[in-house]
Design an enzyme around this catalytic site. Structure first.
Site, mmCIF file in Angstrom:
data_model
loop_
_atom_site.group_PDB
_atom_site.id
_atom_site.type_symbol
_atom_site.label_atom_id
_atom_site.label_comp_id
_atom_site.label_asym_id
_atom_site.label_seq_id
_atom_site.Cartn_x
_atom_site.Cartn_y
_atom_site.Cartn_z
ATOM 1 C CD1 TRP A 105 4.025 -11.419 2.230
ATOM 2 C CD2 TRP A 105 2.875 -13.140 1.379
ATOM 3 N NE1 TRP A 105 2.755 -11.374 2.750
ATOM 4 C CE2 TRP A 105 2.031 -12.411 2.250
ATOM 5 C CE3 TRP A 105 2.367 -14.271 0.735
ATOM 6 C CZ2 TRP A 105 0.703 -12.770 2.484
ATOM 7 C CZ3 TRP A 105 1.044 -14.633 0.969
ATOM 8 C CH2 TRP A 105 0.233 -13.890 1.833
ATOM 9 C CG ASP A 175 5.990 -9.444 -3.558
ATOM 10 O OD1 ASP A 175 5.311 -8.408 -3.700
ATOM 11 O OD2 ASP A 175 5.574 -10.444 -2.934
ATOM 12 C CE LYS A 199 -1.396 -7.245 0.989
ATOM 13 N NZ LYS A 199 -0.294 -8.148 0.777
HETATM 14 C C1 LIG Z 1 -0.169 -9.588 0.502
HETATM 15 C C2 LIG Z 1 1.106 -9.960 -0.119
HETATM 16 C C3 LIG Z 1 1.190 -11.025 -1.042
HETATM 17 C C4 LIG Z 1 0.001 -11.894 -1.400
HETATM 18 O O1 LIG Z 1 -0.908 -11.191 -2.163
HETATM 19 P P1 LIG Z 1 -2.189 -11.885 -2.840
HETATM 20 O O2 LIG Z 1 -2.799 -10.784 -3.620
HETATM 21 O O3 LIG Z 1 -3.065 -12.380 -1.733
HETATM 22 O O4 LIG Z 1 -1.706 -12.986 -3.697
HETATM 23 C C5 LIG Z 1 2.425 -11.271 -1.610
HETATM 24 N N1 LIG Z 1 3.500 -10.534 -1.324
HETATM 25 C C6 LIG Z 1 3.450 -9.509 -0.447
HETATM 26 C C7 LIG Z 1 4.688 -8.712 -0.166
HETATM 27 C C8 LIG Z 1 2.254 -9.188 0.180
HETATM 28 O O5 LIG Z 1 2.208 -8.165 1.051
#
Ligand SMILES: *Cc1c(COP(=O)(O)O)cnc(C)c1O
Length: 364
Positions: A105, A175, A199
């Site tokens: 990511w 993030d 998540k």
């Molecule tokens: C799942 C995830 C993403 C991607 O998320 P989307 O909603 O599919 O764009 C990005 N960063 C992290 C840390 C993730 O767990």
């Protein structure tokens, strides 16, 4: 099966398990929300009833995370992926940013940002398939960097920053998608935090952004789409256009649920206890082992392997038959991964470990 609804133990990395109490509340309010005569899904986002929902959601989130007044909370769309673009578009002034690449990511964010400026990779753990967090205490931070970027919890690899990088005074962007609301954070250490809610917080489709007010800008380049401008959303209290209204409502129920559990200090305590059950077993097992350096371990995502692809496959299959689902690891790591977010009860982890012990005795 595990409860009166025949629900399984869902170890999915995302979209992921939500608290049963929250789903029950949503069910009870589905057809007629608080005597409004309609579902939240059917309601104008400009109505008084909805205004109360989104305002309360924001208030509860601020309380849970102890968010200072000089930070804005935004409910947006487009997933974490859109933040990979919005962050550089909104924060680059000098046109330079430093990225710490600790997984897929972070790597995707790093690659996307290249479209908008000179983006440096100042640290990475790619040499060992992202199985650790590199030492970030004295990085070669660019003097002109507009921000330093991290992915705080690496969902795929199961690593987490235990200490934040030394950004040498630069703004930190994080993030937090897969560790958001799993433990307390000091918001003042960040310029911007973002998290996709699927998540640990709610249904896919909502993106939460927490941004320090002085980073909102009036001087963005004209090519920046209106919808990608943080300030537009901040000035309009996340109601510039139709927000992901029902998803925000579910998040609001989860915020209330978290407050009822005792807040983020308490969640941290529970999450540590939960993760310890699994890690202690992995450390003592003759068959299973964790794939991550101990000092970098995540409380939320726990990858592990047997060392044999065949046994991994057999384990995933047999676990599924016992009601432990979504245990297959990400294709870039292989093996298994148990995601044990806030809503996974400790019994789920205890029972999983019991099953792993049984599997071990039968297969060693
Ligand atoms: C799942 C995830 C993403 C991607 O998320 P989307 O909603 O599919 O764009 C990005 N960063 C992290 C840390 C993730 O767990």
């Amino acid at each position: 099966m595990t409860d009166k609804y025949n629900r399984v133990y869902n170890f999915s990395a995302g979209p992921a398990v939500l608290p049963v109490e929250v789903l029950e509340e949503a069910r009870d309010e589905m057809l007629n929300y608080k005597n409004s005569g309609m579902s939240v899904m059917e309601m104008s986002h400009r109505s008084k009833t909805y205004d109360e929902i989104i305002k309360t959601a924001q208030k509860d989130l601020r309380e849970l995370m102890n968010i200072p007044d000089n930070y804005k909370v935004l409910f947006l769309q487009g997933g974490a992926h859109l933040q990979f673009s919005m962050v550089p578009i909104n924060l680059l002034k000098n046109g330079v940013a430093d990225y710490i690449v600790t997984g897929q990511w972070a790597k995707k964010a790093y690659q996307e940002a290249q479209k908008y400026g000179k983006i440096n990779k100042v640290a990475t753990s790619e040499d060992k398939n992202f199985s650790y967090i590199p030492d970030c205490s004295d990085l070669d931070i660019s003097p002109e960097a507009d921000y330093v970027y991290i992915c705080e919890n690496n969902t795929i690899y199961g690593t987490k920053f235990q200490t934040l990088p030394n950004t040498k005074g630069k703004i930190l962007v994080s993030d937090m998608s897969s560790c958001f609301l799993s433990e307390p954070v000091d918001v003042t250490k960040y310029g911007l935090i973002f998290a996709g809610v699927q998540k640990n917080v709610g249904p896919a489709g909502v993106q939460i952004v927490i941004i320090r007010e002085d980073l909102l800008r009036d001087d963005l380049p004209n090519w920046c789409p209106t919808m990608l401008n943080y300030k537009i959303h901040a000035d309009n209290d996340s109601l510039y256009n139709t927000p992901p209204a029902y998803g925000i409502y579910i998040c609001s129920l989860v915020f209330k649920w978290l407050k009822k559990q005792g807040g983020l200090e308490k969640m941290k305590e529970i999450n540590e206890k939960k993760a310890k059950v699994l890690y202690d077993f992995l450390d003592s097992s003759k068959l299973f082992k964790g794939t991550v350096e101990k000092s970098s371990r995540s409380l939320m995502n726990v990858p592990f392997i047997t060392g044999s692809d065949e046994l991994d496959k057999k384990f995933i299959e047999e676990a599924k038959n016992e009601g432990f689902v979504q245990l297959k690891g990400h294709r870039t790591v292989g093996g298994m991964r148990a995601s044990i977010y806030n809503a996974m009860p400790i019994e789920g982890v205890v029972k999983l470990v019991e099953f792993m012990k049984k599997f071990e005795s039968e297969n060693i």
